[in-house]
Design a protein around this motif. Structure first.
Motif, mmCIF file in Angstrom:
data_model
loop_
_atom_site.group_PDB
_atom_site.id
_atom_site.type_symbol
_atom_site.label_atom_id
_atom_site.label_comp_id
_atom_site.label_asym_id
_atom_site.label_seq_id
_atom_site.Cartn_x
_atom_site.Cartn_y
_atom_site.Cartn_z
ATOM 1 N N GLU A 1 0.802 -1.224 0.000
ATOM 2 C CA GLU A 1 0.000 0.000 0.000
ATOM 3 C C GLU A 1 0.834 1.271 0.000
ATOM 4 O OE1 GLU A 1 -2.961 -0.008 3.052
ATOM 5 O OE2 GLU A 1 -3.834 -1.897 2.363
ATOM 6 N N ASN A 2 1.895 1.319 0.824
ATOM 7 C CA ASN A 2 2.631 2.582 0.949
ATOM 8 C C ASN A 2 4.093 2.511 0.507
ATOM 9 O OD1 ASN A 2 4.047 1.402 3.074
ATOM 10 N ND2 ASN A 2 2.786 2.343 4.651
ATOM 11 N N GLY A 3 4.565 1.345 0.085
ATOM 12 C CA GLY A 3 5.923 1.215 -0.426
ATOM 13 C C GLY A 3 7.008 1.103 0.631
ATOM 14 N N GLU A 4 6.636 1.095 1.905
ATOM 15 C CA GLU A 4 7.625 0.998 2.974
ATOM 16 C C GLU A 4 8.352 -0.347 2.905
ATOM 17 O OE1 GLU A 4 7.789 1.457 7.842
ATOM 18 O OE2 GLU A 4 5.889 0.941 6.890
ATOM 19 N N VAL A 5 9.683 -0.307 3.007
ATOM 20 C CA VAL A 5 10.453 -1.546 3.078
ATOM 21 C C VAL A 5 10.313 -2.086 4.491
ATOM 22 C CG1 VAL A 5 12.735 -2.598 2.917
ATOM 23 C CG2 VAL A 5 12.064 -0.832 1.281
ATOM 24 N N LEU A 6 9.834 -3.317 4.600
ATOM 25 C CA LEU A 6 9.536 -3.897 5.901
ATOM 26 C C LEU A 6 10.663 -4.758 6.448
ATOM 27 C CD1 LEU A 6 5.842 -4.900 5.167
ATOM 28 C CD2 LEU A 6 6.653 -2.905 6.464
ATOM 29 N N MET A 7 11.287 -5.540 5.591
ATOM 30 C CA MET A 7 12.325 -6.449 6.066
ATOM 31 C C MET A 7 13.104 -7.039 4.902
ATOM 32 S SD MET A 7 9.915 -9.694 7.164
ATOM 33 C CE MET A 7 11.199 -10.926 7.200
#
Length: 115
Positions: free
Chosen positions: A25-31
């Motif tokens: 949804e927001n493009g944040e790199v999670l891991m």
């Protein structure tokens, strides 16, 4: 069928491949985690992320113990076929520390130097 198409583009000749996990949804790199062929197959088959734990030397399904599952929306393959980008719907925190992303520590640069 999907797995075979993806596998044809992948290069596992060096062993494990890095898998970058990003919020769809927001493009944040999670891991960042690692996969072998079987982890990729499990991910494609279940539409939830599976990885190979280098320390435990076993497979792990993200969210299996925490309930913080990652539901796969898409898989991208880099130009060399040795890294994948998995876009997911993240439930809860992605990081074992309880943070949404494993990349919660960052350094901002101003005028060429760290703040």
């Amino acid at each position: 069928m999907e797995y075979k198409k993806i596998l044809e583009m992948m290069d596992f000749s060096k062993g494990l491949i890095p898998a970058i996990v990003q919020d769809d949804e927001n493009g944040e790199v999670l891991m960042l985690a690692y996969m072998n062929e079987e982890a990729l197959k499990r991910t494609v088959d279940t539409k939830r992320t599976w990885f190979w734990s280098r320390s435990r030397k076993s497979y792990w399904n993200k969210g299996e113990t925490s309930g913080h599952f990652q539901y796969v929306k898409s898989i991208g393959i880099d130009c060399d076929g040795d890294t994948i980008l998995i876009k997911v719907k993240q439930v809860g925190a992605a990081c074992h520390t309880g943070n949404r992303s494993c990349f919660y520590r960052s350094f901002e640069f101003e005028d060429g130097g760290a703040k």
